[in-house]
Scaffold this motif. Structure first.
Motif, PDB file in Angstrom:
ATOM      1  N   ASP A  96       0.865  -1.177   0.000  1.00 25.34           N
ATOM      2  CA  ASP A  96       0.000   0.000   0.000  1.00 25.34           C
ATOM      3  C   ASP A  96       0.899   1.224   0.000  1.00 25.34           C
ATOM      4  O   ASP A  96       1.492   1.565   1.025  1.00 25.34           O
ATOM      5  N   ASP A  97       0.998   1.873  -1.151  1.00 27.23           N
ATOM      6  CA  ASP A  97       1.884   3.036  -1.258  1.00 27.23           C
ATOM      7  C   ASP A  97       1.109   4.339  -1.399  1.00 27.23           C
ATOM      8  O   ASP A  97       1.651   5.351  -1.833  1.00 27.23           O
ATOM      9  N   ASP A  98      -0.156   4.307  -1.007  1.00 25.01           N
ATOM     10  CA  ASP A  98      -0.988   5.511  -1.072  1.00 25.01           C
ATOM     11  C   ASP A  98      -1.052   6.191   0.297  1.00 25.01           C
ATOM     12  O   ASP A  98      -1.125   5.523   1.332  1.00 25.01           O
ATOM     13  N   GLY A  99      -1.077   7.515   0.277  1.00 24.57           N
ATOM     14  CA  GLY A  99      -1.253   8.265   1.511  1.00 24.57           C
ATOM     15  C   GLY A  99      -0.053   8.184   2.430  1.00 24.57           C
ATOM     16  O   GLY A  99       1.053   7.816   2.032  1.00 24.57           O
ATOM     17  N   GLY A 100      -0.290   8.519   3.694  1.00 27.83           N
ATOM     18  CA  GLY A 100       0.805   8.553   4.657  1.00 27.83           C
ATOM     19  C   GLY A 100       1.051   7.236   5.351  1.00 27.83           C
ATOM     20  O   GLY A 100       2.136   7.013   5.905  1.00 27.83           O
ATOM     21  N   ASP A 101       0.054   6.352   5.366  1.00 28.10           N
ATOM     22  CA  ASP A 101       0.197   5.063   6.060  1.00 28.10           C
ATOM     23  C   ASP A 101       0.664   3.983   5.087  1.00 28.10           C
ATOM     24  O   ASP A 101      -0.067   3.051   4.753  1.00 28.10           O
ATOM     25  N   LYS A 102       1.884   4.130   4.635  1.00 27.55           N
ATOM     26  CA  LYS A 102       2.423   3.143   3.717  1.00 27.55           C
ATOM     27  C   LYS A 102       2.790   1.867   4.475  1.00 27.55           C
ATOM     28  O   LYS A 102       3.253   1.919   5.612  1.00 27.55           O
ATOM     29  N   GLY A 103       2.600   0.748   3.828  1.00 33.13           N
ATOM     30  CA  GLY A 103       2.909  -0.522   4.472  1.00 33.13           C
ATOM     31  C   GLY A 103       2.422  -1.682   3.632  1.00 33.13           C
ATOM     32  O   GLY A 103       1.904  -1.502   2.519  1.00 33.13           O
ATOM     33  N   TRP A 104       2.593  -2.865   4.160  1.00 31.82           N
ATOM     34  CA  TRP A 104       2.106  -4.063   3.489  1.00 31.82           C
ATOM     35  C   TRP A 104       0.698  -4.374   3.944  1.00 31.82           C
ATOM     36  O   TRP A 104       0.372  -4.219   5.109  1.00 31.82           O
ATOM     37  N   GLU A 105      -0.130  -4.786   3.008  1.00 28.77           N
ATOM     38  CA  GLU A 105      -1.471  -5.264   3.328  1.00 28.77           C
ATOM     39  C   GLU A 105      -1.500  -6.767   3.085  1.00 28.77           C
ATOM     40  O   GLU A 105      -1.104  -7.229   2.012  1.00 28.77           O
ATOM     41  N   ALA A 106      -1.973  -7.514   4.069  1.00 27.21           N
ATOM     42  CA  ALA A 106      -2.027  -8.965   3.949  1.00 27.21           C
ATOM     43  C   ALA A 106      -3.454  -9.451   4.187  1.00 27.21           C
ATOM     44  O   ALA A 106      -4.127  -8.988   5.110  1.00 27.21           O
ATOM     45  N   GLY A 107      -3.876 -10.365   3.365  1.00 21.47           N
ATOM     46  CA  GLY A 107      -5.186 -10.984   3.536  1.00 21.47           C
ATOM     47  C   GLY A 107      -5.019 -12.406   4.024  1.00 21.47           C
ATOM     48  O   GLY A 107      -4.178 -13.154   3.518  1.00 21.47           O
ATOM     49  N   THR A 108      -5.783 -12.780   5.036  1.00 18.47           N
ATOM     50  CA  THR A 108      -5.691 -14.132   5.578  1.00 18.47           C
ATOM     51  C   THR A 108      -7.065 -14.780   5.578  1.00 18.47           C
ATOM     52  O   THR A 108      -8.094 -14.110   5.533  1.00 18.47           O
ATOM     53  N   ARG A 109      -7.045 -16.092   5.638  1.00 23.02           N
ATOM     54  CA  ARG A 109      -8.278 -16.872   5.744  1.00 23.02           C
ATOM     55  C   ARG A 109      -8.083 -17.880   6.865  1.00 23.02           C
ATOM     56  O   ARG A 109      -7.121 -18.638   6.866  1.00 23.02           O
ATOM     57  N   ALA A 110      -8.993 -17.874   7.835  1.00 22.60           N
ATOM     58  CA  ALA A 110      -8.914 -18.817   8.947  1.00 22.60           C
ATOM     59  C   ALA A 110      -9.432 -20.177   8.498  1.00 22.60           C
ATOM     60  O   ALA A 110     -10.048 -20.314   7.435  1.00 22.60           O
ATOM     61  N   SER A 111      -9.201 -21.191   9.325  1.00 23.24           N
ATOM     62  CA  SER A 111      -9.627 -22.544   8.962  1.00 23.24           C
ATOM     63  C   SER A 111     -11.137 -22.622   8.793  1.00 23.24           C
ATOM     64  O   SER A 111     -11.647 -23.439   8.036  1.00 23.24           O
ATOM     65  N   GLY A 112     -11.860 -21.754   9.492  1.00 17.93           N
ATOM     66  CA  GLY A 112     -13.315 -21.748   9.370  1.00 17.93           C
ATOM     67  C   GLY A 112     -13.814 -20.965   8.167  1.00 17.93           C
ATOM     68  O   GLY A 112     -15.014 -20.927   7.910  1.00 17.93           O
ATOM     69  N   GLY A 113     -12.896 -20.325   7.437  1.00 17.17           N
ATOM     70  CA  GLY A 113     -13.280 -19.596   6.237  1.00 17.17           C
ATOM     71  C   GLY A 113     -13.386 -18.095   6.422  1.00 17.17           C
ATOM     72  O   GLY A 113     -13.657 -17.374   5.468  1.00 17.17           O
ATOM     73  N   ASP A 114     -13.183 -17.590   7.656  1.00 20.00           N
ATOM     74  CA  ASP A 114     -13.292 -16.151   7.895  1.00 20.00           C
ATOM     75  C   ASP A 114     -12.102 -15.412   7.278  1.00 20.00           C
ATOM     76  O   ASP A 114     -10.944 -15.769   7.508  1.00 20.00           O
ATOM     77  N   ALA A 115     -12.387 -14.382   6.499  1.00 15.86           N
ATOM     78  CA  ALA A 115     -11.346 -13.594   5.840  1.00 15.86           C
ATOM     79  C   ALA A 115     -11.066 -12.332   6.647  1.00 15.86           C
ATOM     80  O   ALA A 115     -11.993 -11.686   7.149  1.00 15.86           O
ATOM     81  N   ARG A 116      -9.785 -11.995   6.772  1.00 17.52           N
ATOM     82  CA  ARG A 116      -9.389 -10.782   7.489  1.00 17.52           C
ATOM     83  C   ARG A 116      -8.290 -10.079   6.711  1.00 17.52           C
ATOM     84  O   ARG A 116      -7.529 -10.700   5.984  1.00 17.52           O
ATOM     85  N   ASP A 117      -8.212  -8.758   6.884  1.00 15.12           N
ATOM     86  CA  ASP A 117      -7.147  -7.959   6.289  1.00 15.12           C
ATOM     87  C   ASP A 117      -6.284  -7.368   7.396  1.00 15.12           C
ATOM     88  O   ASP A 117      -6.807  -6.939   8.437  1.00 15.12           O
ATOM     89  N   TRP A 118      -4.978  -7.315   7.145  1.00 12.46           N
ATOM     90  CA  TRP A 118      -4.024  -6.853   8.153  1.00 12.46           C
ATOM     91  C   TRP A 118      -3.044  -5.870   7.528  1.00 12.46           C
ATOM     92  O   TRP A 118      -2.758  -5.926   6.338  1.00 12.46           O
ATOM     93  N   ASN A 119      -2.519  -4.991   8.365  1.00 11.57           N
ATOM     94  CA  ASN A 119      -1.439  -4.093   7.966  1.00 11.57           C
ATOM     95  C   ASN A 119      -0.142  -4.578   8.607  1.00 11.57           C
ATOM     96  O   ASN A 119      -0.113  -4.894   9.796  1.00 11.57           O
ATOM     97  N   VAL A 120       0.909  -4.626   7.824  1.00 13.81           N
ATOM     98  CA  VAL A 120       2.221  -5.047   8.316  1.00 13.81           C
ATOM     99  C   VAL A 120       3.179  -3.882   8.144  1.00 13.81           C
ATOM    100  O   VAL A 120       3.375  -3.385   7.011  1.00 13.81           O
ATOM    101  N   ASP A 121       3.783  -3.458   9.231  1.00  8.19           N
ATOM    102  CA  ASP A 121       4.661  -2.286   9.207  1.00  8.19           C
ATOM    103  C   ASP A 121       5.907  -2.552   8.379  1.00  8.19           C
ATOM    104  O   ASP A 121       6.499  -3.637   8.423  1.00  8.19           O
TER     105      ASP A 121
END
Length: 203
Positions: free
Chosen positions: A165-190
């Motif tokens: 994510d190179d937009d704006g001031g909060d630059k960083g990595w965006e990661a998408g995960t899926r739990a074993s139950g199928g729940d999807a989440r998005d995370w920011n990695v510094d």
């Protein structure tokens, strides 16, 4: 007379089908005699139909491919960079393969496809992108690579995507995960500490 015909037909069906046959004969007047024949194949077909209904549609094949025992996002990035040296900017499990975007030293973009079960390179192509300068500026001073971000986010679930994510001031990595139950989440990695925090836009 017609009962004899019924028995003969059932016997022939059993011999031809190679299995057993069950006959139900209803005897009455000769003109009203009826028979119903069921073979082993009929029963097997019904069993297969029920089994298909229980299994349901498998729409999680991509995630299963990245489950333990498969090729992780970090491993896919490593394989892509070995084939096409440069800076990995994104990786996504899509359409049955990992697609890793690599910015080469010559500022040319390449998409490398990696098999999710073996880690082999399935193909690579050059892309027409012109944002190399923005990406390099966003990564200036960063110590956390896409591979590092994928490894850090793996603590939250099966990583199915990593993107810069190179937009704006909060630059960083965006990661998408899926739990074993199928729940999807998005995370920011510094970009410097590899700390993982929930994405503010994640519902």
């Amino acid at each position: 007379m017609k009962r004899n015909i019924v028995i003969a037909v059932v016997t022939a069906a059993a011999l031809v089908g190679g299995g057993t046959a069950t006959a139900l004969a209803v005897a009455g007047d000769d003109d009203d005699s009826t028979s119903v024949t069921r073979t082993d194949d009929d029963r097997d077909d019904r069993g297969e139909d029920r089994s298909d209904d229980r299994d349901g549609d498998d729409d999680d094949g991509a995630v299963r491919a990245a489950a333990p025992g498969g090729v992780t996002a970090a491993e896919a990035i490593t394989a892509a960079l070995k084939h096409t040296p440069g800076t990995a900017v994104s990786a996504e499990l899509d359409d049955g393969s990992w697609e890793v975007d690599v910015l080469a030293e010559s500022d040319t973009w390449h998409t490398v496809r990696i098999a999710p079960d073996s880690g082999k390179v399935l193909g690579a192509q050059k892309d027409d992108e012109d944002d190399a300068a923005e990406v390099r500026a966003a990564l200036k001073g960063a110590s956390v690579t896409a591979e590092d971000a994928a490894k850090a986010a793996a603590a939250k679930g099966t990583v199915v995507s990593v993107d810069l994510d190179d937009d704006g001031g909060d630059k960083g990595w965006e990661a998408g995960t899926r739990a074993s139950g199928g729940d999807a989440r998005d995370w920011n990695v510094d970009l410097k500490t590899a700390s993982v925090t929930p994405d503010r836009d994640d519902d």
